[in-house]
Design an enzyme around this catalytic site. Structure first.
Site, PDB file in Angstrom:
ATOM      1  N   GLU A 101      44.643  93.959  -8.386  1.00 39.96           N
ATOM      2  CA  GLU A 101      43.207  94.212  -8.560  1.00 39.96           C
ATOM      3  C   GLU A 101      42.474  93.615  -7.346  1.00 39.96           C
ATOM      4  OE1 GLU A 101      41.531  93.479 -12.440  1.00 39.96           O
ATOM      5  OE2 GLU A 101      39.685  92.705 -11.569  1.00 39.96           O
ATOM      6  N   ARG A 155      37.823  99.332 -12.872  1.00 43.75           N
ATOM      7  CA  ARG A 155      37.653  98.543 -11.637  1.00 43.75           C
ATOM      8  C   ARG A 155      37.518  99.454 -10.402  1.00 43.75           C
ATOM      9  NH1 ARG A 155      36.608  96.210 -15.211  1.00 43.75           N
ATOM     10  NH2 ARG A 155      37.614  94.440 -16.190  1.00 43.75           N
ATOM     11  N   SER A 200      41.591  87.701 -12.181  1.00 45.65           N
ATOM     12  CA  SER A 200      42.818  88.425 -12.543  1.00 45.65           C
ATOM     13  C   SER A 200      43.365  89.083 -11.280  1.00 45.65           C
ATOM     14  CB  SER A 200      42.521  89.509 -13.577  1.00 45.65           C
ATOM     15  OG  SER A 200      42.038  88.910 -14.740  1.00 45.65           O
TER      16      SER A 200
HETATM   17  C1  LIG Z   1      37.336  82.916 -11.577  1.00 45.01           C
HETATM   18  C2  LIG Z   1      37.130  84.412 -11.451  1.00 45.01           C
HETATM   19  C3  LIG Z   1      36.924  85.160 -12.599  1.00 45.01           C
HETATM   20  C4  LIG Z   1      36.724  86.546 -12.499  1.00 45.01           C
HETATM   21  N1  LIG Z   1      36.500  87.257 -13.639  1.00 45.01           N
HETATM   22  C5  LIG Z   1      36.312  88.582 -13.557  1.00 45.01           C
HETATM   23  C6  LIG Z   1      36.056  89.357 -14.742  1.00 45.01           C
HETATM   24  O1  LIG Z   1      35.977  88.845 -15.843  1.00 45.01           O
HETATM   25  N2  LIG Z   1      35.904  90.703 -14.597  1.00 45.01           N
HETATM   26  C7  LIG Z   1      35.960  91.323 -13.381  1.00 45.01           C
HETATM   27  O2  LIG Z   1      35.796  92.561 -13.314  1.00 45.01           O
HETATM   28  N3  LIG Z   1      36.201  90.612 -12.255  1.00 45.01           N
HETATM   29  C8  LIG Z   1      36.363  89.270 -12.302  1.00 45.01           C
HETATM   30  N4  LIG Z   1      36.594  88.562 -11.158  1.00 45.01           N
HETATM   31  C9  LIG Z   1      36.716  89.277  -9.863  1.00 45.01           C
HETATM   32  C10 LIG Z   1      35.391  89.403  -9.089  1.00 45.01           C
HETATM   33  O3  LIG Z   1      34.477  88.370  -9.435  1.00 45.01           O
HETATM   34  C11 LIG Z   1      34.730  90.765  -9.325  1.00 45.01           C
HETATM   35  O4  LIG Z   1      35.555  91.815  -8.877  1.00 45.01           O
HETATM   36  C12 LIG Z   1      33.386  90.871  -8.598  1.00 45.01           C
HETATM   37  O5  LIG Z   1      32.723  92.018  -9.036  1.00 45.01           O
HETATM   38  C13 LIG Z   1      33.507  90.920  -7.072  1.00 45.01           C
HETATM   39  O6  LIG Z   1      32.209  90.761  -6.520  1.00 45.01           O
HETATM   40  P1  LIG Z   1      31.997  90.134  -5.075  1.00 45.01           P
HETATM   41  O7  LIG Z   1      30.545  90.169  -4.775  1.00 45.01           O
HETATM   42  O8  LIG Z   1      32.648  88.808  -4.978  1.00 45.01           O
HETATM   43  O9  LIG Z   1      32.742  91.204  -4.176  1.00 45.01           O
HETATM   44  P2  LIG Z   1      33.786  90.946  -2.984  1.00 45.01           P
HETATM   45  O10 LIG Z   1      34.981  90.257  -3.521  1.00 45.01           O
HETATM   46  O11 LIG Z   1      33.087  90.331  -1.839  1.00 45.01           O
HETATM   47  O12 LIG Z   1      34.159  92.456  -2.629  1.00 45.01           O
HETATM   48  C14 LIG Z   1      34.900  93.236  -3.556  1.00 45.01           C
HETATM   49  C15 LIG Z   1      34.847  94.704  -3.084  1.00 45.01           C
HETATM   50  O13 LIG Z   1      33.520  95.193  -3.190  1.00 45.01           O
HETATM   51  C16 LIG Z   1      33.033  95.621  -1.910  1.00 45.01           C
HETATM   52  N5  LIG Z   1      31.612  95.248  -1.847  1.00 45.01           N
HETATM   53  C17 LIG Z   1      31.053  94.039  -2.128  1.00 45.01           C
HETATM   54  N6  LIG Z   1      29.720  94.122  -2.016  1.00 45.01           N
HETATM   55  C18 LIG Z   1      29.425  95.386  -1.645  1.00 45.01           C
HETATM   56  C19 LIG Z   1      28.224  96.089  -1.349  1.00 45.01           C
HETATM   57  N7  LIG Z   1      27.024  95.499  -1.445  1.00 45.01           N
HETATM   58  N8  LIG Z   1      28.301  97.398  -0.988  1.00 45.01           N
HETATM   59  C20 LIG Z   1      29.508  98.020  -0.887  1.00 45.01           C
HETATM   60  N9  LIG Z   1      30.683  97.403  -1.148  1.00 45.01           N
HETATM   61  C21 LIG Z   1      30.637  96.104  -1.534  1.00 45.01           C
HETATM   62  C22 LIG Z   1      33.899  94.923  -0.885  1.00 45.01           C
HETATM   63  O14 LIG Z   1      33.972  95.669   0.312  1.00 45.01           O
HETATM   64  C23 LIG Z   1      35.246  94.864  -1.617  1.00 45.01           C
HETATM   65  O15 LIG Z   1      35.902  96.108  -1.492  1.00 45.01           O
HETATM   66  C24 LIG Z   1      36.773  87.174 -11.220  1.00 45.01           C
HETATM   67  C25 LIG Z   1      36.973  86.410 -10.071  1.00 45.01           C
HETATM   68  C26 LIG Z   1      37.150  85.029 -10.186  1.00 45.01           C
HETATM   69  C27 LIG Z   1      37.342  84.214  -8.936  1.00 45.01           C
END
Ligand SMILES: Cc1cc2nc3c(=O)[nH]c(=O)nc-3n(C[C@H](O)[C@H](O)[C@H](O)COP(=O)(O)OP(=O)(O)OC[C@H]3O[C@@H](n4cnc5c(N)ncnc54)[C@H](O)[C@@H]3O)c2cc1C
Length: 300
Positions: A293, A173, A223
């Site tokens: 996380e 992660r 998570s």
């Molecule tokens: C129901 C549910 C299930 C999930 N299941 C999983 C799973 O199975 N596995 C898993 O790994 N995660 C899971 N997640 C967590 C999440 O979906 C992941 O971590 C996902 O990759 C986050 O993406 P996001 O676009 O929402 O990023 P955000 O939550 O908006 O940001 C997360 C981080 O990434 C940075 N960021 C985002 N976009 C960029 C960019 N373009 N450039 C630079 N930095 C950036 C942000 O600054 C922040 O630090 C789950 C979440 C939920 C709600």
């Protein structure tokens, strides 16, 4: 001209405003207002970054807000939300180039439509490609590092760079993106030829497993804690007797103890307090320190 007037000049028709509630941009559905907010076109990013530097305004990049807990007091500075149209996905042979703001689900569907395998694991993760690359998101034994071949970023001076996968410092992660203040613009994914029907079937099967095991009917950030070496966070929390434990509207899911959910109008403070209580209790009972996380940002 003040910062916001200048931002308006650059953003043009791209959505931008002051005091935008972050509860609208996070899957936890909590979080106070961002002082400034913009959802720019990718080409506007260098000018926006330059403006932030000129005015000394801090900026924070978000994707789909699915791994964020934003404080009830909101965020100072500019929140930049990455968005994009999935029609911008390009496919050459087995290589797919995806803009950062595209949702993983849409990218995985596009790969399946093109009979390309390797991305099935990501179909149910509710983040953007940029967020997934940054977090090295993973599920069911695969993670982004298995399919990313290169990542295009802007550095904080607005210079475009291409980073090869081996230089991304992917870990559990984690990646090199946050420490270098890079903004992911797009990712090149290396997939493999497969059978379209089989790929869709595998994606459907993994989605079903998620629906059975995860409390998807409630707002959450997935998570909440990282998997500690040799343990599962959810099992430790359950065995510590915390299933259903509540602080106000925040609750440890009874369906999956690794998920903290917003069960009933929780505040960010309640969610954070619950997380702290869980960490303390698990430490006390098992001498294992859980690490969030979910990223905690803004003012609590
Ligand atoms: C129901 C549910 C299930 C999930 N299941 C999983 C799973 O199975 N596995 C898993 O790994 N995660 C899971 N997640 C967590 C999440 O979906 C992941 O971590 C996902 O990759 C986050 O993406 P996001 O676009 O929402 O990023 P955000 O939550 O908006 O940001 C997360 C981080 O990434 C940075 N960021 C985002 N976009 C960029 C960019 N373009 N450039 C630079 N930095 C950036 C942000 O600054 C922040 O630090 C789950 C979440 C939920 C709600």
């Amino acid at each position: 001209m003040d910062f916001f007037q200048k931002l308006s000049e650059i953003a043009g028709d791209a959505p931008h405003c002051k005091n935008e509630p972050m509860s609208r941009h996070t899957t936890f559905r909590v979080g106070g207002p961002a002082e400034y907010f913009v959802r720019p076109d990718t080409g506007q990013l260098p000018d926006i970054l330059k403006l932030c530097r000129q005015y000394g305004v801090p900026s924070y990049i978000i994707g789909n807000g699915s791994n964020l807990l934003v404080g009830d007091g909101g965020m100072d500075g500019l929140v930049i939300e990455m968005g994009a149209d999935e029609t911008e996905i390009t496919i050459r042979d087995t290589v797919m180039e995806v803009p950062a703001g595209v949702l993983l689900t849409k990218a995985a569907n596009a790969a399946a439509e093109a009979a390309l395998g390797g991305m099935e694991f990501a179909a149910g993760i509710p983040g953007t490609v940029g967020g997934a690359v940054t977090m090295n998101a993973g599920a069911y034994g695969s993670e982004m590092k298995d399919i990313v071949s290169s990542v295009t970023v802007y550095d904080s001076y607005g210079a475009k760079k291409r980073i090869m996968a081996e230089d991304m410092a992917f870990g559990y992660r984690a990646s090199c993106i946050p420490a270098n203040h890079f903004i992911v613009v797009s990712a090149e994914l290396k997939l493999y030829p497969g059978d379209r029907e089989e790929i869709f079937a595998r994606m459907g099967e993994l989605r079903k497993r998620r629906m059975e095991k995860q409390p998807l009917e409630y707002p959450s950030a997935g998570s909440t804690f990282k998997r500690p070496d040799g343990y599962y966070a959810g099992k430790l929390i359950m065995d510590a007797g915390l299933s259903g434990y509540r602080v106000g509207g925040a609750m440890v899911s009874e369906k999956h103890c690794g998920f903290v959910i917003n069960a009933d109008g929780a505040t960010a403070c309640e969610i954070r307090q619950l997380m702290e209580d869980v960490i303390q209790k698990v430490e006390q009972v098992f001498h294992v320190t859980l690490e969030p996380e979910v990223k905690l940002i803004g003012k609590f």
